[in-house]
Design an enzyme around this catalytic site. Structure first.
Site, short mmCIF file in Angstrom:
data_model
loop_
_atom_site.label_atom_id
_atom_site.label_comp_id
_atom_site.label_asym_id
_atom_site.label_seq_id
_atom_site.Cartn_x
_atom_site.Cartn_y
_atom_site.Cartn_z
N SER A 174 87.68 24.47 -88.11
CA SER A 174 87.09 25.81 -87.99
C SER A 174 86.03 26.08 -89.07
O SER A 174 85.39 27.11 -89.05
CB SER A 174 88.19 26.87 -88.10
OG SER A 174 88.81 26.80 -89.38
N TYR A 218 79.44 22.03 -86.05
CA TYR A 218 80.51 22.90 -85.56
C TYR A 218 80.05 23.65 -84.29
O TYR A 218 80.72 23.63 -83.26
CB TYR A 218 80.92 23.88 -86.66
CG TYR A 218 81.84 24.97 -86.18
CD1 TYR A 218 83.21 24.74 -86.02
CD2 TYR A 218 81.35 26.25 -85.88
CE1 TYR A 218 84.06 25.75 -85.58
CE2 TYR A 218 82.19 27.26 -85.43
CZ TYR A 218 83.54 27.00 -85.29
OH TYR A 218 84.36 28.00 -84.84
N LYS A 265 92.58 30.62 -95.30
CA LYS A 265 91.37 29.85 -94.98
C LYS A 265 90.50 29.68 -96.24
O LYS A 265 89.38 29.16 -96.18
CB LYS A 265 90.57 30.56 -93.88
CG LYS A 265 91.25 30.52 -92.52
CD LYS A 265 90.46 31.27 -91.47
CE LYS A 265 89.19 30.53 -91.10
NZ LYS A 265 88.44 31.21 -90.02
N ALA A 305 91.29 23.67 -84.34
CA ALA A 305 89.94 23.11 -84.44
C ALA A 305 89.63 22.90 -85.91
O ALA A 305 90.32 23.44 -86.78
CB ALA A 305 88.91 24.09 -83.86
#
Ligand code: NAD
Length: 335
Positions: A102, A160, A199, A100
């Site tokens: 994210s 999101y 991330k 996704a």
């Protein structure tokens, strides 16, 4: 650690987003506990391309998969031709859909909806054709401005969160059909733990604060952080929920958290204690007010009932378990 009686050996398992944080943890879970399972990771990996917020378009990183012995496919879940190939070349028993966008601060709504919502339905269709149980990542961001953290009370406040509500709506509509497979959506709350480092700025504040502290910097908290409370959940409990979601008592959408809201101040306090570095705190203005969640706390009654899920890690226990990896990352990866 085995969470149920399913023998995943000889099963073919697709993990989308498998080069990311949660997906790669799942990949290793199967490799370590079910060495004869056939695990296929599909991830578009990072390319250096960025969104208008300056963050990477995708965070998949080969280092999350160092030591992985399964199949790795670099590709985009929006690529219909690739999905057709997957459908024709494999016969999946389980699909764990983690891929996704994210990053909750991404403003490109077009790509967000395409990637998170439309590609999910395409994968769901493959699951139905293959007779594979589908377990996918929803999010606590679906609750947004809501003060009730139960399915049915979603009030997303960013694109999101909206995209994840749309995934849940698709699920609800498919569950009305008489399907042979189970479909479980897991609304993860704030996840932290090993393999989240790549991330970057979107990694949990646990690892970010820890590295600030180890650098000798005073950790920077948003003003009023003692009153910003979230349900922080350790990665092992997320894996537990995913595995238990493979044979649910009932298909559906479930919260995955600890059911305890804790503050960002708590994180810093626990880290300073564990790292034995007391270097105070600094307060900065919160730039995200308006699209920011000030309180989240998972209601996990249904998750307990239908998935037999029980969180094993408090915030103290999760951070304690994470400390050796935090230190390794600081030595080997932090610039
Ligand atoms: N980490 C959390 O706190 C949290 C909380 C709630 C929900 N989630 C959800 O859990 C899932 C996994 O999140 P994560 O924390 O591991 O994030 P992540 O960014 O590390 O993992 C997502 C992976 O998907 C890949 N990806 C992105 N777009 C893709 C595309 N078009 N095609 C193929 N691969 C693509 C990325 O490269 C990345 O490796 C996501 O669906 C996320 O929205 C995470």
């Amino acid at each position: 650690m085995k969470y149920n009686d399913i023998n995943f050996n000889k099963k073919t398992i697709l993990i989308t987003g498998g080069a990311g944080f949660i997906g790669s943890n799942l990949a290793f879970y199967f490799q370590e506990n079910y060495p004869n399972s056939k695990v296929v990771v599909l991830d578009c990996f990072r390319s250096g391309e960025i969104f208008s917020n300056g963050n990477l378009k995708s965070f998949g990183h080969f280092k999350n998969l160092l030591g992985f012995k399964g199949i790795v496919i670099s590709g985009d879940i929006n690529d219909k031709k690739l999905l057709k190939e997957l459908e024709n070349n494999y016969k999946f028993d389980y699909i764990f859909h983690q891929a996704a966008i994210s990053d909750t601060t991404v403003g490109e709504q077009d790509l967000m909806i395409k990637t998170n919502v439309n590609a999910y339905e395409d994968l769901l269709k493959i699951a139905i054709k293959h007779n594979a149980n589908m377990i996918y990542a929803s999010s606590a961001a679906t609750y947004g401005d809501s003060n009730r953290f139960e399915v049915g009370y979603e009030l997303p406040n960013n694109a999101y969160g909206f995209s994840k509500v749309m995934m849940d709506n698709i699920t609800a509509s498919y569950l009305k059909k008489d399907l042979d497979i189970s479909i479980v959506g897991l609304k993860y709350f704030n996840v932290y733990g090993p393999k989240e480092f790549f991330k970057n700025k979107t990694a949990s504040m646990v690892v970010q604060f820890a590295h600030q502290i180890l650098k000798g910097l005073t950790p920077k908290l948003f003003e009023g952080s003692d009153k910003i409370l979230r349900d922080f959940i350790y990665i092992d409990d997320i894996i537990q929920a995913n595995i238990k979601a493979c044979n649910p008592k009932k298909s559906g959408i479930y919260n995955v958290g600890t059911s305890k809201a804790r503050s960002f101040e708590d994180i810093v306090n626990i880290l300073q204690k564990e790292l034995k570095i007391e270097n105070g705190k600094e307060y900065i203005q919160n730039p995200f007010v308006g699209s920011y969640q000030f309180f989240t706390q998972a209601n996990i009654e249904k998750t307990r009932e239908y998935l037999d899920y029980e969180p094993n890690f408090s915030l103290e226990e999760g951070i304690k378990a994470y400390i050796p990896e935090i230190k390794r990352l600081f030595k080997e990866e932090v610039k």
